[in-house]
Design a protein around this motif. Sequence first.
Motif, mmCIF file in Angstrom:
data_model
loop_
_atom_site.group_PDB
_atom_site.id
_atom_site.type_symbol
_atom_site.label_atom_id
_atom_site.label_comp_id
_atom_site.label_asym_id
_atom_site.label_seq_id
_atom_site.Cartn_x
_atom_site.Cartn_y
_atom_site.Cartn_z
ATOM 1 N N GLN A 77 1.137 -0.965 -0.036
ATOM 2 C CA GLN A 77 0.041 0.512 -0.360
ATOM 3 C C GLN A 77 0.653 1.173 0.054
ATOM 4 O O GLN A 77 1.596 1.520 0.747
ATOM 5 N N GLY A 78 0.585 2.583 -0.768
ATOM 6 C CA GLY A 78 1.270 3.638 -0.956
ATOM 7 C C GLY A 78 2.086 3.682 -2.804
ATOM 8 O O GLY A 78 2.774 4.614 -2.826
ATOM 9 N N ALA A 79 2.011 2.102 -3.118
ATOM 10 C CA ALA A 79 2.942 2.349 -4.120
ATOM 11 C C ALA A 79 2.327 2.657 -5.645
ATOM 12 O O ALA A 79 0.995 2.385 -5.353
ATOM 13 N N LYS A 80 2.362 3.221 -6.430
ATOM 14 C CA LYS A 80 1.920 3.962 -7.499
ATOM 15 C C LYS A 80 1.719 3.066 -8.888
ATOM 16 O O LYS A 80 3.195 2.901 -9.077
ATOM 17 N N VAL A 81 0.675 2.671 -9.588
ATOM 18 C CA VAL A 81 0.208 2.344 -10.690
ATOM 19 C C VAL A 81 -0.093 3.081 -11.665
ATOM 20 O O VAL A 81 -1.486 4.178 -11.341
ATOM 21 N N SER A 82 0.484 3.135 -12.424
ATOM 22 C CA SER A 82 -0.382 3.948 -13.991
ATOM 23 C C SER A 82 -1.398 2.897 -14.479
ATOM 24 O O SER A 82 -0.098 2.301 -15.086
ATOM 25 N N ILE A 83 -2.013 3.265 -15.031
ATOM 26 C CA ILE A 83 -2.781 1.910 -15.702
ATOM 27 C C ILE A 83 -3.047 3.097 -17.360
ATOM 28 O O ILE A 83 -3.454 3.358 -17.700
ATOM 29 N N VAL A 84 -1.857 1.612 -18.332
ATOM 30 C CA VAL A 84 -1.944 2.366 -19.760
ATOM 31 C C VAL A 84 -2.812 2.109 -20.675
ATOM 32 O O VAL A 84 -2.364 0.955 -21.190
ATOM 33 N N SER A 85 -3.788 2.641 -20.599
ATOM 34 C CA SER A 85 -4.888 1.561 -22.185
ATOM 35 C C SER A 85 -6.144 3.364 -22.604
ATOM 36 O O SER A 85 -5.843 4.187 -22.064
ATOM 37 N N SER A 93 -6.083 -1.752 -7.324
ATOM 38 C CA SER A 93 -6.330 -1.317 -6.061
ATOM 39 C C SER A 93 -6.822 -1.434 -4.835
ATOM 40 O O SER A 93 -6.537 -0.835 -3.612
ATOM 41 N N SER A 94 -6.761 -3.030 -5.136
ATOM 42 C CA SER A 94 -6.737 -3.323 -3.807
ATOM 43 C C SER A 94 -5.600 -4.054 -3.018
ATOM 44 O O SER A 94 -4.978 -4.313 -1.885
ATOM 45 N N THR A 95 -4.258 -4.049 -4.229
ATOM 46 C CA THR A 95 -3.121 -4.061 -3.358
ATOM 47 C C THR A 95 -2.473 -2.662 -3.488
ATOM 48 O O THR A 95 -1.786 -2.424 -2.859
ATOM 49 N N PHE A 96 -2.303 -1.983 -4.438
ATOM 50 C CA PHE A 96 -1.227 -0.428 -4.575
ATOM 51 C C PHE A 96 -2.337 0.176 -4.180
ATOM 52 O O PHE A 96 -3.625 0.689 -4.348
ATOM 53 N N GLY A 97 -1.501 1.824 -3.627
ATOM 54 C CA GLY A 97 -2.602 2.402 -2.938
ATOM 55 C C GLY A 97 -2.723 3.552 -3.597
ATOM 56 O O GLY A 97 -3.677 4.059 -3.597
ATOM 57 N N SER A 98 -1.981 3.581 -4.530
ATOM 58 C CA SER A 98 -2.825 4.748 -5.545
ATOM 59 C C SER A 98 -2.406 4.634 -6.728
ATOM 60 O O SER A 98 -1.549 3.754 -7.611
ATOM 61 N N VAL A 99 -3.436 4.141 -8.104
ATOM 62 C CA VAL A 99 -4.017 3.708 -9.633
ATOM 63 C C VAL A 99 -4.324 5.286 -10.348
ATOM 64 O O VAL A 99 -5.141 5.603 -9.871
ATOM 65 N N ARG A 100 -3.332 5.354 -10.811
ATOM 66 C CA ARG A 100 -3.954 7.063 -12.409
ATOM 67 C C ARG A 100 -3.955 5.677 -13.856
ATOM 68 O O ARG A 100 -3.822 4.700 -13.898
ATOM 69 N N HIS A 101 -4.681 6.666 -14.561
ATOM 70 C CA HIS A 101 -4.930 6.725 -15.955
ATOM 71 C C HIS A 101 -4.203 7.398 -16.795
ATOM 72 O O HIS A 101 -4.560 8.286 -16.763
ATOM 73 N N VAL A 102 -3.694 6.326 -17.822
ATOM 74 C CA VAL A 102 -2.663 7.566 -19.069
ATOM 75 C C VAL A 102 -3.490 6.610 -20.136
ATOM 76 O O VAL A 102 -3.510 5.396 -19.752
ATOM 77 N N SER A 103 -3.873 7.428 -21.250
ATOM 78 C CA SER A 103 -4.512 7.226 -22.040
ATOM 79 C C SER A 103 -3.607 6.204 -23.446
ATOM 80 O O SER A 103 -3.690 5.759 -24.231
ATOM 81 N N SER A 104 -2.176 6.947 -23.276
ATOM 82 C CA SER A 104 -0.711 6.759 -24.303
ATOM 83 C C SER A 104 0.197 5.942 -23.410
ATOM 84 O O SER A 104 0.619 6.919 -22.009
ATOM 85 N N SER A 132 3.860 0.270 -14.457
ATOM 86 C CA SER A 132 3.080 0.642 -15.400
ATOM 87 C C SER A 132 2.286 -0.514 -15.917
ATOM 88 O O SER A 132 3.422 -1.008 -16.430
ATOM 89 N N VAL A 133 1.125 0.106 -15.701
ATOM 90 C CA VAL A 133 0.767 -1.427 -16.513
ATOM 91 C C VAL A 133 0.160 -1.326 -17.648
ATOM 92 O O VAL A 133 -0.396 -0.139 -18.192
ATOM 93 N N LEU A 134 0.993 -1.963 -19.797
ATOM 94 C CA LEU A 134 0.369 -1.261 -20.519
ATOM 95 C C LEU A 134 -0.361 -1.912 -21.561
ATOM 96 O O LEU A 134 0.475 -2.886 -21.362
ATOM 97 N N ASP A 135 -1.318 -1.507 -22.218
ATOM 98 C CA ASP A 135 -2.329 -2.303 -22.869
ATOM 99 C C ASP A 135 -1.691 -2.136 -24.437
ATOM 100 O O ASP A 135 -1.695 -0.412 -24.901
ATOM 101 N N ALA A 136 -0.681 -2.945 -24.721
ATOM 102 C CA ALA A 136 0.169 -2.293 -26.018
ATOM 103 C C ALA A 136 -1.075 -2.605 -27.280
ATOM 104 O O ALA A 136 -0.362 -3.669 -27.933
#
Length: 221
Positions: free
Chosen positions: A2-10, A24-35, A50-54
């Motif tokens: 908790q407290g670690a950040k994740v960026s979802i790129v999709s 979000s149940s695992t990481f403290g902060s989740v944000r959405h990035v479009s590209s 960063s979780v990147l939808d290729a």
Amino acid sequence: MQGAKVSIVSDSAILTAALEQSISSTFGSVRHVSSVVELLRAPDWQLTVSVLDAADPKVVTHHLMSVSNKDDLARIVVLMRGNQTVLDFRDLLPFVGALMPNGTSLEEINLAARIVQPGLKLLPSDAFSLLYSAPRHAKEDGPQPVKLLTERELGVLQLLAEGCSNKTIARRLNVSDSTIRVHVRAILKKLKMQNRTQAALYAIGNQAEGTAGSRSPRDQD
């Protein structure tokens, strides 16, 4: 974690919502990035997972390979789509933290994000043959012979091949972490490698051929 950040790129709102709910149940902060372009413009992207939808492997590869320090890609989880294969991401294999096949579950993606956060690597089994062959396809000014390395650098390289972190290597050689960082930088420069993964794979290949690793990592400089 908790407290670690994740960026979802999709660019998929459905996938983003599903991933956000799972992660979000695992990481403290989740944000959405479009590209991927938007991701790389963020000032702190190197510090987040960063979780990147290729959607387009060529575009993703082009932008990620333009990053000057490829070690910054180690916390990126790349999600393959449709009929994409490992070959579509061959250039990224030595650098990204994880490459997940199409059909991977949300739980597995969540696990991959947790794995790459501390710097570990997760790849499909068919990616390893490409990784091991990578040094043999280097350009003409590629890796130089290991004989250019000092006794201590050979020892550090051997431990890199064993998968040891800088902290572990420092402890085993009874030196400071900063000293090991200096040795690793020297090794990469002499072998003309871009990161420690490439150097480790090169060392493994040379050990298999009997041309490296014959000296003890405890030998003095």
